[in-house]
Motif scaffolding. Structure first.
Motif, short mmCIF file in Angstrom:
data_model
loop_
_atom_site.label_atom_id
_atom_site.label_comp_id
_atom_site.label_asym_id
_atom_site.label_seq_id
_atom_site.Cartn_x
_atom_site.Cartn_y
_atom_site.Cartn_z
N THR A 233 106.28 56.97 50.35
CA THR A 233 106.43 58.24 51.06
C THR A 233 107.86 58.75 50.96
O THR A 233 108.10 59.95 50.74
CB THR A 233 106.02 58.06 52.54
N GLU B 250 101.45 62.59 53.95
CA GLU B 250 100.59 61.51 54.42
C GLU B 250 99.79 61.95 55.66
O GLU B 250 98.63 61.63 55.80
CB GLU B 250 101.47 60.30 54.76
N ASP C 98 100.11 62.28 48.99
CA ASP C 98 100.39 61.00 49.64
C ASP C 98 99.13 60.44 50.31
O ASP C 98 98.65 61.01 51.30
CB ASP C 98 101.51 61.19 50.67
N GLU C 99 98.61 59.37 49.77
CA GLU C 99 97.46 58.64 50.32
C GLU C 99 96.34 59.54 50.85
O GLU C 99 96.01 59.52 52.03
CB GLU C 99 97.94 57.72 51.45
MG LIG Z 1 103.62 56.19 53.06
#
Ligand SMILES: [Mg+2]
Ligand SMILES: Nc1ncnc2c1ncn2[C@@H]1O[C@H](COP(=O)(O)OP(=O)(O)OP(=O)(O)O)[C@@H](O)[C@H]1O
Lengths: 340, 237
Positions: free
Chosen positions: B41, B83, B156-157
């Motif tokens: 991140t 995220e 992000d994810e």
């Molecule tokens: Mg992260």
């Protein structure tokens, strides 16, 4: 991870409704509860309208402050300076134009008022712009320093008012057509309060439209929730913030003019005195929420007026009691603003 | 398209990125793997200018963006899906996309293309985004990043906490984006999700890139998977 059964639904599942009406109901509930306590209907109407008028003026002063906090996490304890400066600036127009002010013509009265308000708004807006450059920029992100330096800014502004306008209170008579009361049967309503309510509603409607119907408004609401993401979408949050700060200062100036006429007397400290209810209002409303600020201002002012009539002894602490009970119910205020 | 050379990032007194070297070739999807706290991140935030690198250089599309402000980085053509998704819950789906499109209303044809794999967005067009489910919010977050064609996408994810059916629609979306030769940097923990999508893969640990290679190589080599994903995944699942 959820199960496959729910996942098949996930796409079609209805978003949960979040119609939050409970805080809106507080106002009518409060007013209705007060009616039997006050006893007399005409008195109740007078108190209620007085409360709404006062609430509108506090809302006008507080609305900018709540957005300034919401957008950049800036605690501006100097906001009251704009209130005082606005009111005193208005005297530059209103006192020389007493001829128009005391003329028996609504049009002349309103013209003088309009000019005074325009000047006050311009001056406080410009002052807000300078205040942001000189005082706020160096202390971004540092709350303690913000509190200290903005309070310092307010003291300087009050002293400047003493330097320019002298140490004495300045009487500010109401324009002729807004003095006295209108009678509706038994019910007496002060004319100026109706004017204050009207101006407050106009400001609220204008803010509502800007925040909901314009792109700048969308950006402000988005920025209050997540300013980083607004940047990451390609917008400069700082420009937005300066705009909000200037507009908030100008509104405080407008509030100052209205409040000065309401009291018919100006003191340099009027702004700082008003900061207590203003801060209570933005805390009750939920920091960053304009709608919450509006409801909060009405609640604070209604409670102050009812309490002032029913139990003058507790009137002084009624605002604090109101704030405590609302925060016990909703610790983040009436309309908590989602924060990243 | 984007290159990071010896990038160090400090957050307060903490030294988080300790010399990240990474090159994202044009039109490829690069997967960034790594255990929790590895600095994935932080890498994305450094690219976005949300943290600034204290050392090293970031070059995007030929210009140095190491000290560029976030808004300018976005305008240069990098879109970011954080995220936590970063959707504006008080705004409607429509309003979220208007802000993302930057100038004016989003393009109709492009919207229809997005609705193709994220139909929920069409359905809840005028709903406050805060009322959407987690998966729908993720769709909105990605839609915001692609509502206008951007040069580089940082994600992000995206599968965190999502059900398989929604993950499937994300896969469709990324396939479509790949077909349009979008350059993508995708942070993921879910190896199965990225296995079929990634062109190349980078693995991070302790603020450094510890492996870079083609996805095919990692996909086929069980020993390497054991070594890298053991590092990146097993300890946490
Ligand atoms: Mg992260
Ligand atoms: N705001 C912050 N302040 C201090 N330390 C931070 C901050 N944000 C992240 N860190 C630290 O930086 C390191 C890297 O964090 P980062 O979020 O980049 O990891 P990550 O690889 O994305 O992990 P995850 O898989 O859990 O998302 C962690 O040790 C974390 O504790």
């Amino acid at each position: 991870m959820t199960t496959t059964a729910t996942s098949a639904l996930a796409d079609s599942e209805l978003p949960r409704l979040r119609l939050d009406v409970a805080p809106l109901l507080l106002l009518p509930i409060l007013a209705l509860l007060a009616l039997p306590l006050v006893g007399s209907f005409p008195t109740w109407v007078t108190l209620t309208i007085a409360g709404l008028a006062m609430g509108m003026m506090i809302f006008i002063m507080a609305s900018g402050l709540t957005l300034v906090f919401g957008l950049m996490d800036v605690l501006n304890f100097g906001h009251g300076a704009f209130v005082s400066v606005g009111a005193f600036t208005a005297t530059l127009v209103l006192l020389p134009m007493q001829g128009w002010m005391q003329a028996d013509s609504v049009l002349l009265n309103l013209s003088a008022l309009g000019l005074a308000i325009a000047l006050a708004v311009l001056v406080t807006g410009a002052l807000g712009w300078a205040f942001e450059r000189v005082i706020i920029i160096p202390v971004y992100g540092q709350h303690l320093k913000q509190i200290l330096i903005t309070m310092g800014g307010m003291i300087v502004a009050e002293q400047m008012i003493h330097v320019i306008w002298g140490p004495d209170q300045i009487p500010l008579p109401l324009p002729a057509s807004f003095r006295g009361v209108l009678l509706f049967g038994d019910v007496a309503v002060e004319k100026y309060r109706l004017l204050a309510v009207a101006v407050g509603l106009i400001v609220f409607a204008a803010m509502f439209l800007v925040l909901n119907r314009t792109k700048v408004g969308l950006l402000i609401r988005a920025g209050v929730e997540n300013s980083e993401m607004v940047e990451a979408l390609g917008y400069r949050i700082r420009r937005l913030f300066v705009g909000v700060f200037v507009a908030g200062s100008a509104l405080a100036g407008l509030g100052g003019v209205l409040w000065g006429l309401y009291r018919e007397m100006l003191t340099a400290a009027m702004g700082s005195d008003l900061m207590v209810p203003v801060f209570i209002v933005i805390i009750i409303g939920g920091l960053g929420s304009v709608g919450g600020c509006f409801i909060g201002a009405m609640l604070v002012a209604l409670v102050a007026n009812y309490a002032g009539f029913l139990a003058p002894k507790i009137a002084l602490v009624s605002n604090i009691l109101l704030m405590v009970s609302i925060l016990l119910w909703r610790p983040q205020g009436l309309f908590p603003v989602a924060k990243r | 398209m984007l290159s990071l050379t010896g990038v160090h990032t400090h957050i307060g007194q903490y030294h988080i990125l300790q010399g990240v070297d990474l090159v994202l070739p044009h039109g490829e999807l690069t997967v960034l793997l790594g255990r929790n706290g590895a600095g994935k991140t932080t890498t994305l935030r450094t690219i976005m200018g949300l943290w600034h690198a204290s050392r090293g250089a970031l070059v995007f599309d030929g210009s140095d963006i190491t000290q560029t402000a976030t808004a300018d980085i976005a305008c240069a053509g990098i879109a970011y899906v954080p995220e936590n998704m970063g959707i504006f819950s008080d705004l409607t789906v429509h309003e979220n996309l208007v802000l993302a499109a930057r100038d004016g209303e989003p393009d109709k044809a492009r919207l229809e293309w997005i609705f193709g794999f994220f139909p929920a967005l069409k359905k809840f067009w005028n709903q406050a985004a805060g009322t959407l489910s987690g998966g729908q919010k993720q769709m909105l977050a990605i839609a915001r990043a692609i509502v206008e064609p951007r040069k580089l996408l940082l994600v992000d994810e995206p599968t965190k906490g999502l059900a398989p059916a929604i993950i499937q629609s994300l896969i469709t979306a990324f396939r479509e984006l790949k077909a349009m030769e979008t350059t993508i940097l995708l942070v993921e923990q879910n190896f199965n999700f990225v296995r079929s999508l990634g062109d190349s893969v980078a693995v991070m640990d302790d603020g450094r890139i510890v492996h870079v290679g083609p996805m095919a190589e990692l996909s086929e080599n069980l020993d390497l998977q054991q070594k890298l994903l053991g590092l990146s995944l097993d300890t946490h699942q």
